[in-house]
Enzyme design. Structure first.
Site, mmCIF file in Angstrom:
data_model
loop_
_atom_site.group_PDB
_atom_site.id
_atom_site.type_symbol
_atom_site.label_atom_id
_atom_site.label_comp_id
_atom_site.label_asym_id
_atom_site.label_seq_id
_atom_site.Cartn_x
_atom_site.Cartn_y
_atom_site.Cartn_z
ATOM 1 N N ASN A 140 -8.243 -2.798 4.759
ATOM 2 C CA ASN A 140 -8.859 -1.726 3.960
ATOM 3 C C ASN A 140 -8.834 -2.144 2.494
ATOM 4 O O ASN A 140 -7.868 -2.764 2.041
ATOM 5 C CB ASN A 140 -8.174 -0.376 4.197
ATOM 6 C CG ASN A 140 -6.844 -0.249 3.509
ATOM 7 O OD1 ASN A 140 -5.985 -1.082 3.705
ATOM 8 N ND2 ASN A 140 -6.675 0.776 2.722
ATOM 9 N N LYS A 163 -3.176 -14.663 2.129
ATOM 10 C CA LYS A 163 -3.549 -14.554 3.550
ATOM 11 C C LYS A 163 -4.216 -13.199 3.721
ATOM 12 O O LYS A 163 -3.567 -12.170 3.872
ATOM 13 C CB LYS A 163 -2.293 -14.636 4.418
ATOM 14 C CG LYS A 163 -2.521 -15.120 5.848
ATOM 15 C CD LYS A 163 -3.464 -14.295 6.688
ATOM 16 C CE LYS A 163 -2.828 -13.113 7.370
ATOM 17 N NZ LYS A 163 -3.819 -12.332 8.173
ATOM 18 N N SER A 214 0.692 -2.172 7.211
ATOM 19 C CA SER A 214 1.301 -1.097 7.992
ATOM 20 C C SER A 214 2.821 -1.206 7.996
ATOM 21 O O SER A 214 3.387 -2.268 7.700
ATOM 22 C CB SER A 214 0.776 -1.158 9.418
ATOM 23 O OG SER A 214 1.198 -2.372 10.009
ATOM 24 N N GLU A 235 3.949 -2.746 0.152
ATOM 25 C CA GLU A 235 3.145 -1.532 -0.095
ATOM 26 C C GLU A 235 2.648 -1.088 1.262
ATOM 27 O O GLU A 235 1.784 -1.745 1.855
ATOM 28 C CB GLU A 235 1.970 -1.854 -1.029
ATOM 29 C CG GLU A 235 2.378 -2.301 -2.413
ATOM 30 C CD GLU A 235 2.876 -1.171 -3.293
ATOM 31 O OE1 GLU A 235 2.601 -0.002 -2.986
ATOM 32 O OE2 GLU A 235 3.565 -1.472 -4.282
ATOM 33 N N CYS A 269 -4.616 4.227 1.734
ATOM 34 C CA CYS A 269 -3.194 4.510 1.939
ATOM 35 C C CYS A 269 -2.811 5.868 1.344
ATOM 36 O O CYS A 269 -1.933 6.536 1.853
ATOM 37 C CB CYS A 269 -2.334 3.397 1.364
ATOM 38 S SG CYS A 269 -2.710 3.002 -0.345
HETATM 39 P P1 NDP Z 1 -1.359 -4.686 9.063
HETATM 40 O O1 NDP Z 1 0.060 -4.425 8.808
HETATM 41 O O2 NDP Z 1 -1.848 -4.706 10.450
HETATM 42 O O3 NDP Z 1 -1.796 -6.090 8.435
HETATM 43 C C1 NDP Z 1 -1.602 -6.400 7.067
HETATM 44 C C2 NDP Z 1 -1.660 -7.905 6.888
HETATM 45 O O4 NDP Z 1 -0.542 -8.505 7.544
HETATM 46 C C3 NDP Z 1 -2.887 -8.548 7.518
HETATM 47 O O5 NDP Z 1 -3.307 -9.644 6.730
HETATM 48 C C4 NDP Z 1 -2.345 -9.021 8.847
HETATM 49 O O6 NDP Z 1 -3.095 -10.043 9.421
HETATM 50 C C5 NDP Z 1 -0.977 -9.518 8.423
HETATM 51 N N1 NDP Z 1 -0.015 -9.645 9.502
HETATM 52 C C6 NDP Z 1 -0.059 -9.143 10.770
HETATM 53 N N2 NDP Z 1 1.070 -9.463 11.454
HETATM 54 C C7 NDP Z 1 1.854 -10.188 10.600
HETATM 55 C C8 NDP Z 1 3.134 -10.793 10.703
HETATM 56 N N3 NDP Z 1 3.854 -10.716 11.830
HETATM 57 N N4 NDP Z 1 3.622 -11.443 9.641
HETATM 58 C C9 NDP Z 1 2.938 -11.516 8.477
HETATM 59 N N5 NDP Z 1 1.701 -10.967 8.322
HETATM 60 C C10 NDP Z 1 1.163 -10.309 9.358
HETATM 61 O O7 NDP Z 1 -2.143 -3.612 8.184
HETATM 62 P P2 NDP Z 1 -3.683 -3.274 8.222
HETATM 63 O O8 NDP Z 1 -4.475 -4.495 7.905
HETATM 64 O O9 NDP Z 1 -3.946 -2.513 9.465
HETATM 65 O O10 NDP Z 1 -3.837 -2.311 6.938
HETATM 66 C C11 NDP Z 1 -3.752 -0.934 7.004
HETATM 67 C C12 NDP Z 1 -2.386 -0.471 6.569
HETATM 68 O O11 NDP Z 1 -2.149 -0.856 5.225
HETATM 69 C C13 NDP Z 1 -2.234 1.032 6.589
HETATM 70 O O12 NDP Z 1 -0.975 1.373 7.123
HETATM 71 C C14 NDP Z 1 -2.287 1.406 5.126
HETATM 72 O O13 NDP Z 1 -1.636 2.611 4.813
HETATM 73 C C15 NDP Z 1 -1.609 0.238 4.498
HETATM 74 N N6 NDP Z 1 -1.968 0.159 3.091
HETATM 75 C C16 NDP Z 1 -1.028 0.418 2.114
HETATM 76 C C17 NDP Z 1 -1.381 0.428 0.766
HETATM 77 C C18 NDP Z 1 -0.392 0.701 -0.326
HETATM 78 O O14 NDP Z 1 -0.681 0.352 -1.479
HETATM 79 N N7 NDP Z 1 0.729 1.307 -0.063
HETATM 80 C C19 NDP Z 1 -2.761 0.176 0.367
HETATM 81 C C20 NDP Z 1 -3.655 -0.031 1.463
HETATM 82 C C21 NDP Z 1 -3.242 -0.084 2.760
HETATM 83 P P3 NDP Z 1 -4.326 -9.705 10.409
HETATM 84 O O15 NDP Z 1 -5.015 -8.490 9.894
HETATM 85 O O16 NDP Z 1 -5.155 -10.909 10.283
HETATM 86 O O17 NDP Z 1 -3.698 -9.459 11.733
#
Ligand code: NDP
Length: 483
Positions: A140, A163, A214, A235, A269
């Site tokens: 997002n 990444k 997440s 975050e 978020c």
């Molecule tokens: P994810 O946690 O699924 O993924 C975030 C990133 O982590 C992606 O690049 C993902 O790769 C990568 N990733 C996945 N597994 C691992 C691992 N084991 N080790 C290291 N990196 C990994 O989040 P989303 O992409 O679904 O994003 C949505 C979430 O982000 C929501 O919960 C939202 O609230 C939060 N968010 C928080 C914000 C804040 O400022 N507090 C702002 C915006 C969003 P890949 O996608 O390629 O699997």
């Protein structure tokens, strides 16, 4: 890249078809890129903040020229609305802001003087950057959330290995076309592609980590960083409440709540995910909210015209549908919206207003990340505050009351980092000015906004000089004891 490197298809959120692909970076490739960044970072840091500002100003010029192309790529990646097309310009604002702020932030961190504990000792501070900052970003707002950390890290003197999410790689490719036009920057800013394992490889090669995503993934990132004893800044998600008091202007409150809940299809978020309305205005509030929600248009015909785009990540639509079904099964009423619509392959949800909700429902407890507005009546202010604080999260919270004083008195009792009074969605009002901490599961580490956020990428050293006599072994004043 090896001949057997895995290739991942990338779905287009508007059509539902895979029209793009990425090559998964191998562990060796991640290590090679990190090693090159580490080598080049020495020269980058030695330039000083003024030198880096010169390079970043040239990059800003290139990004300005490409801002429309970057916005187009963001819109394809996210299926987003007209605001996607602004992402290139928002990036310019981010870089331009730090051009002004980074020198000020360094000046605030530098200190020189005599020790108050040992008056013959002079102290000079020196700040040094973590050599390689790993940035792991979500799908997002994929560009903004990568650069909110990467840009200040670069100004601080770190090299950055990014990444991005495998779900939204196109906008990052467009961004790096601009980076490659500024060789000094390309030497210290690079990216790798692929799923979670590539994120783990980035953690293995970095000196500090900024992660946005997440809660479950954030936990894994925190554990991996703890094993390496490197700092991590997380975050994470939100379940942000809005309290609307009996004295609130209902028209103002419904407009604000609707925007705060459905903007970017609710995939933000700090979206409003729970609304607590005083029982005396509950019915009128709901009636106005439903009327306004029904007027919101999908943007399937023209991405620049409508308000709500498709879900960026198809599995998110399933999560949202599950929350609505759980609420219905436990007695909630869905007054508008409520059904995921497949239009030409894109998955859409119209603003979904629910009443009759309670805290036993997933939609009031877990992050929904969709355009849903569950509304619950309360009778006393203390009850509203208790309900708003009944959450594992604490990113932001909003209060809309008859006047700002009343709203502030409630806001001071809410457990969240950003408290928005008389409106929702005020996060960017604080972006340049100051940072906030997150409560509960919403975050971990130092603030990501404001001058202080630069500190995440810097270690402070102290150079202590004895200007007086050297104490002999009998004297205890070198331990701070008075003479
Ligand atoms: P994810 O946690 O699924 O993924 C975030 C990133 O982590 C992606 O690049 C993902 O790769 C990568 N990733 C996945 N597994 C691992 C691992 N084991 N080790 C290291 N990196 C990994 O989040 P989303 O992409 O679904 O994003 C949505 C979430 O982000 C929501 O919960 C939202 O609230 C939060 N968010 C928080 C914000 C804040 O400022 N507090 C702002 C915006 C969003 P890949 O996608 O390629 O699997």
């Amino acid at each position: 890249m090896t001949a057997t490197a895995a290739v991942l298809d990338v779905r287009n959120p508007r059509t539902g078809t895979a029209d793009h692909s990425i090559t998964v970076s191998s562990r060796e490739e991640v290590a090679e890129k990190a090693a090159a960044l580490r080598e080049n970072q020495r020269g980058w840091e030695a330039m000083g903040v003024a030198g880096r500002c010169g390079v970043m100003a040239r990059w800003l010029g290139v990004v300005k020229e490409s801002a429309l192309a970057i916005g187009e790529a963001d819109a394809v990646d996210t299926g987003g609305c007209h605001t996607s097309y602004l992402q290139g310009f928002i990036t310019c604002g981010n870089i331009g802001g730090w051009l002004e702020d980074a020198p000020k932030a360094f000046a605030a961190l530098e200190w020189e003087g005599m020790s108050s504990a040992m008056p013959t000792v002079s102290v000079e501070s020196q700040v040094v950057a973590y050599p390689v900052t790993g940035v792991i970003s979500p799908w997002n707002a994929p560009l903004m959330l990568a650069l909110l950390d990467a840009v200040p890290a670069l100004f601080a003197g770190s090299a950055v290995l990014l990444k991005p999410s495998e779900v939204t790689p196109r906008v990052i490719e467009a961004l790096f076309e601009t980076v490659r036009k500024v060789p000094e920057l390309a030497a210290v800013f690079d990216y790798v592609t692929g799923p979670g394992e590539v994120g783990q490889a980035v953690i293995a090669e970095s000196d500090t980590i900024c992660f946005t995503g997440s809660v479950p993934t954030g936990r894994k990132v925190a554990v991996a960083c703890a094993e390496r004893l490197i700092p991590c800044n997380l975050e994470l998600g939100g379940k942000d409440p809005c309290i609307v008091t009996a004295s609130a202007d209902i028209d103002r409150a419904t407009t604000s709540v609707l925007r705060g809940a459905v903007y970017a299809t609710g995939q933000v978020c700090y979206s409003i995910e729970r609304v607590y309305v005083h029982e005396s205005i509950h019915d009128e509030f709901v009636a106005q909210l439903v009327d306004k929600a029904k007027a919101v248009r999908l943007n399937n015909e023209n991405p620049r015209a409508g308000h709500i785009g498709p879900f960026t990540f198809a599995p998110q639509a399933e999560i949202v549908a599950r929350h609505i079904a759980d609420a219905r099964a436990k007695g909630a009423s869905v007054l508008t919206g409520g059904e995921i619509e497949n239009i030409d392959g894109g998955l859409y949800l119209r603003p979904t207003v629910l009443t009759g909700v309670n805290h036993d429902m997933e939609i009031m407890q877990d992050e929904t990340f969709g355009p849903c507005i569950p509304v619950m009546a309360y009778s006393t202010t203390q009850e509203a505050i208790r309900l708003a604080n009944d959450t594992n999260f604490g990113l932001t919270a909003s209060v809309i009351a008859g006047d700002a004083q009343e709203a502030k008195a409630i806001g001071k009792q809410l457990n969240a980092g950003g408290i928005f009074l008389q409106d929702t969605f005020l996060t960017f009002a604080k972006s340049r000015t100051f940072g906030t901490d997150s409560f509960g599961w919403s975050g971990y580490g130092a603030p990501r906004m404001g001058l202080e956020s630069l500190r995440r990428f810097l270690r402070r050293k102290s150079l202590l000089t004895q200007t007086g006599d050297v104490a002999d072994i009998q004297d205890d004043h070198h331990l701070g004891a008075p003479k």
